[in-house]
Design an enzyme around this catalytic site. Structure first.
Site, PDB file in Angstrom:
ATOM      1  N   GLU A   1      -0.572  -9.109  -0.200  1.00 29.91           N
ATOM      2  CA  GLU A   1      -1.831  -9.480   0.731  1.00 29.91           C
ATOM      3  C   GLU A   1      -2.737  -9.052  -1.121  1.00 29.91           C
ATOM      4  O   GLU A   1      -3.757 -10.027  -1.455  1.00 29.91           O
ATOM      5  CB  GLU A   1      -2.486  -8.314   1.185  1.00 29.91           C
ATOM      6  CG  GLU A   1      -2.243  -8.342   2.437  1.00 29.91           C
ATOM      7  CD  GLU A   1      -2.581  -6.947   2.923  1.00 29.91           C
ATOM      8  OE1 GLU A   1      -1.776  -5.925   3.099  1.00 29.91           O
ATOM      9  OE2 GLU A   1      -3.028  -7.172   4.208  1.00 29.91           O
TER      10      GLU A   1
ATOM     11  N   GLY B   1       0.873  -4.658   1.381  1.00 32.69           N
ATOM     12  CA  GLY B   1      -0.012  -5.196   0.640  1.00 32.69           C
ATOM     13  C   GLY B   1      -0.324  -5.677  -1.324  1.00 32.69           C
ATOM     14  O   GLY B   1      -1.011  -5.690  -1.659  1.00 32.69           O
TER      15      GLY B   1
ATOM     16  N   GLU C   1       4.755  -4.523   7.710  1.00 35.61           N
ATOM     17  CA  GLU C   1       3.872  -3.924   8.107  1.00 35.61           C
ATOM     18  C   GLU C   1       4.147  -3.665   9.640  1.00 35.61           C
ATOM     19  O   GLU C   1       3.687  -2.632   9.742  1.00 35.61           O
ATOM     20  CB  GLU C   1       2.663  -3.926   8.161  1.00 35.61           C
ATOM     21  CG  GLU C   1       1.533  -4.041   6.959  1.00 35.61           C
ATOM     22  CD  GLU C   1       1.798  -5.401   5.715  1.00 35.61           C
ATOM     23  OE1 GLU C   1       2.724  -5.793   5.968  1.00 35.61           O
ATOM     24  OE2 GLU C   1       1.119  -5.580   5.532  1.00 35.61           O
TER      25      GLU C   1
ATOM     26  N   ALA D   1       0.886  -1.507   0.171  1.00 36.00           N
ATOM     27  CA  ALA D   1      -0.079   0.739   0.370  1.00 36.00           C
ATOM     28  C   ALA D   1       0.882   1.710   0.078  1.00 36.00           C
ATOM     29  O   ALA D   1       2.043   0.750   0.158  1.00 36.00           O
ATOM     30  CB  ALA D   1      -0.883  -0.054   1.309  1.00 36.00           C
TER      31      ALA D   1
HETATM   32  N1  CAA Z   1       5.114   3.227  -0.184  1.00 39.94           N
HETATM   33  C1  CAA Z   1       5.022   4.170  -1.351  1.00 39.94           C
HETATM   34  N2  CAA Z   1       6.291   4.493  -1.754  1.00 39.94           N
HETATM   35  C2  CAA Z   1       7.135   3.703  -1.897  1.00 39.94           C
HETATM   36  C3  CAA Z   1       6.639   2.253  -1.326  1.00 39.94           C
HETATM   37  C4  CAA Z   1       5.443   2.148  -0.610  1.00 39.94           C
HETATM   38  N3  CAA Z   1       4.552   0.780  -0.228  1.00 39.94           N
HETATM   39  N4  CAA Z   1       7.598   1.513  -1.869  1.00 39.94           N
HETATM   40  C5  CAA Z   1       8.553   2.178  -2.195  1.00 39.94           C
HETATM   41  N5  CAA Z   1       8.203   3.794  -2.394  1.00 39.94           N
HETATM   42  C6  CAA Z   1       8.622   4.864  -3.122  1.00 39.94           C
HETATM   43  C7  CAA Z   1      10.070   4.471  -2.440  1.00 39.94           C
HETATM   44  O1  CAA Z   1       9.420   5.349  -0.985  1.00 39.94           O
HETATM   45  C8  CAA Z   1      10.387   5.650  -3.812  1.00 39.94           C
HETATM   46  O2  CAA Z   1       9.806   6.624  -3.522  1.00 39.94           O
HETATM   47  P1  CAA Z   1      10.814   8.272  -4.084  1.00 39.94           P
HETATM   48  O3  CAA Z   1      11.750   7.630  -4.960  1.00 39.94           O
HETATM   49  O4  CAA Z   1      10.288   9.182  -3.975  1.00 39.94           O
HETATM   50  O5  CAA Z   1      11.605   8.191  -2.484  1.00 39.94           O
HETATM   51  C9  CAA Z   1      10.893   4.779  -4.776  1.00 39.94           C
HETATM   52  O6  CAA Z   1       9.747   4.279  -4.239  1.00 39.94           O
HETATM   53  C10 CAA Z   1      12.050   3.210  -4.566  1.00 39.94           C
HETATM   54  O7  CAA Z   1      12.025   2.751  -3.795  1.00 39.94           O
HETATM   55  P2  CAA Z   1      13.324   2.558  -2.536  1.00 39.94           P
HETATM   56  O8  CAA Z   1      14.097   3.530  -3.105  1.00 39.94           O
HETATM   57  O9  CAA Z   1      12.906   2.120  -0.996  1.00 39.94           O
HETATM   58  O10 CAA Z   1      13.372   1.309  -4.119  1.00 39.94           O
HETATM   59  P3  CAA Z   1      15.001   0.232  -2.859  1.00 39.94           P
HETATM   60  O11 CAA Z   1      14.775  -0.820  -4.265  1.00 39.94           O
HETATM   61  O12 CAA Z   1      15.995   0.839  -1.627  1.00 39.94           O
HETATM   62  O13 CAA Z   1      14.077  -0.558  -1.915  1.00 39.94           O
HETATM   63  C11 CAA Z   1      12.192  -1.784  -1.104  1.00 39.94           C
HETATM   64  C12 CAA Z   1      12.909  -1.376  -2.489  1.00 39.94           C
HETATM   65  C13 CAA Z   1      12.635  -2.687  -0.090  1.00 39.94           C
HETATM   66  C14 CAA Z   1      10.435  -2.913  -1.762  1.00 39.94           C
HETATM   67  C15 CAA Z   1      11.268  -0.499  -0.542  1.00 39.94           C
HETATM   68  O14 CAA Z   1      11.106   0.673  -0.861  1.00 39.94           O
HETATM   69  C16 CAA Z   1      10.631  -1.044   0.418  1.00 39.94           C
HETATM   70  O15 CAA Z   1      10.475  -1.316   1.462  1.00 39.94           O
HETATM   71  N6  CAA Z   1       8.894  -0.265   0.443  1.00 39.94           N
HETATM   72  C17 CAA Z   1       8.168  -0.633   1.358  1.00 39.94           C
HETATM   73  C18 CAA Z   1       7.162  -1.792   1.364  1.00 39.94           C
HETATM   74  C19 CAA Z   1       6.270  -1.658   2.592  1.00 39.94           C
HETATM   75  O16 CAA Z   1       6.883  -1.495   3.566  1.00 39.94           O
HETATM   76  N7  CAA Z   1       5.749  -2.335   2.686  1.00 39.94           N
HETATM   77  C20 CAA Z   1       4.501  -2.503   3.208  1.00 39.94           C
HETATM   78  C21 CAA Z   1       3.409  -0.987   2.747  1.00 39.94           C
HETATM   79  S1  CAA Z   1       2.086  -0.987   3.989  1.00 39.94           S
HETATM   80  C22 CAA Z   1       1.418  -1.245   3.471  1.00 39.94           C
HETATM   81  O17 CAA Z   1       0.928  -2.389   2.181  1.00 39.94           O
HETATM   82  C23 CAA Z   1       0.021  -2.314   4.525  1.00 39.94           C
HETATM   83  C24 CAA Z   1      -1.150  -3.373   3.935  1.00 39.94           C
HETATM   84  O18 CAA Z   1      -1.439  -4.327   4.350  1.00 39.94           O
HETATM   85  C25 CAA Z   1      -1.906  -2.764   2.838  1.00 39.94           C
END
Ligand code: CAA
Length: 252
Positions: free
Chosen positions: A108, A105, A128, A62
């Site tokens: 999911e 998400g 999360e 998400a």
């Molecule tokens: N939401 C919004 N933006 C996201 C995102 C997310 N879930 N995941 C990545 N992005 C964005 C980053 O903020 C970044 O944007 P900017 O360039 O503007 O800073 C861009 O995508 C690239 O991301 P990274 O620089 O972090 O890329 P990476 O290759 O170094 O890492 C990754 C990849 C490991 C997937 C890392 O991006 C990450 O950990 N993302 C979050 C994963 C996460 O926590 N997901 C759960 C979200 S909450 C949820 O899903 C709740 C639910 O139950 C539905």
């Protein structure tokens, strides 16, 4: 456009298209995806959906940027994520080809689909807990139902990522396919499914999903009633006659 749609024969491919946010699911993306799927779901010329990202990322979850500043009242009043329930009512089979990350998400979303085909580079996780929350699109429920309480606790409480081999061993992934020609292999698989009787596909999906909601005894009766009902379809006649006449069935 947050999602790109393409129909190839009887397969509709929905490609998440937010590369700069690693295909994170914001509200707009959710509505675009589900609204289109609902429309295609009713079409007799569509027999299978493929919901995909790209080779490097399926979906990073998400959209954290969209959620970060929200408070409880907003989340509650908007019933944030509530519309995903409509996704789980789609009747047509849905395949999730996962290459790269399927986190939060994203994982999911894959679990809401019917079949997860993973490339060798797929990585799953429910991180999360690291954000101070819990999965909110069914992760605690679907993961537990798929892989059991112990493994679900391990994955959700530790927030660790799991690689494709572990994902297959615990029953999260239906099948691993080589990264080379992944899209082609996925399409072949989806096309095969899409050419079967749509009525029988929907009936299979409904009956399998019913098994998660009821006792074995009730589920067996449910299945048998649907099995009987299929004898009132031209597809049953075509399928069985084709077998007896030693030819391929043509359902569409
Ligand atoms: N939401 C919004 N933006 C996201 C995102 C997310 N879930 N995941 C990545 N992005 C964005 C980053 O903020 C970044 O944007 P900017 O360039 O503007 O800073 C861009 O995508 C690239 O991301 P990274 O620089 O972090 O890329 P990476 O290759 O170094 O890492 C990754 C990849 C490991 C997937 C890392 O991006 C990450 O950990 N993302 C979050 C994963 C996460 O926590 N997901 C759960 C979200 S909450 C949820 O899903 C709740 C639910 O139950 C539905």
């Amino acid at each position: 456009m947050n999602v790109l749609f393409e129909q190839i024969d009887r397969v509709v491919i929905a490609k998440l298209n937010r590369p700069n946010a690693l295909n994170a699911l914001n509200t707009e993306t959710m509505y675009e995806l589900i609204t289109a799927l609902k429309k295609y779901d009713k079409s007799p010329s569509v027999g299978c959906f493929v919901i995909t990202g790209n080779e490097n990322i399926f979906c990073a979850g998400a959209d954290i940027k969209e959620m970060a500043t929200k408070n409880f009242s907003q989340m509650f009043q908007e019933d944030f994520f509530g519309y995903w329930e409509v996704f789980s009512k789609i009747k047509t089979p849905i395949i999730a080809p996962v290459s790269g990350y399927a986190l939060g998400g994203g994982c999911e979303l894959a679990m809401m689909c019917d079949i997860i085909l993973a490339s060798e580079s797929a990585i799953f996780g429910q991180p999360e807990i690291k954000l101070g929350v819990i999965p909110g699109i069914g992760g605690t429920q679907r993961l537990t139902s798929l892989i059991g309480k112990s493994k679900a606790m391990d994955i959700i409480l530790s927030g660790r990522n799991i690689d494709v081999n572990e994902a297959e061993n615990i029953g999260l992934v239906s099948k691993i396919l080589p990264l080379k020609n992944f899209s082609k292999e996925v399409l072949n698989y989806a096309e095969k499914i899409s050419n079967y009787s749509k009525t029988a596909l929907i009936a299979s999906k409904e009956s399998i999903n019913q098994s998660l909601e009821c006792s074995l005894k009730d589920g067996i009766v449910f299945e048998r009633r649907i099995f009987h009902a299929l004898f009132n379809t031209s597809d049953q006649k075509e399928g069985m006659n084709a077998f007896l006449e030693k030819r391929s069935a043509n359902f569409n």
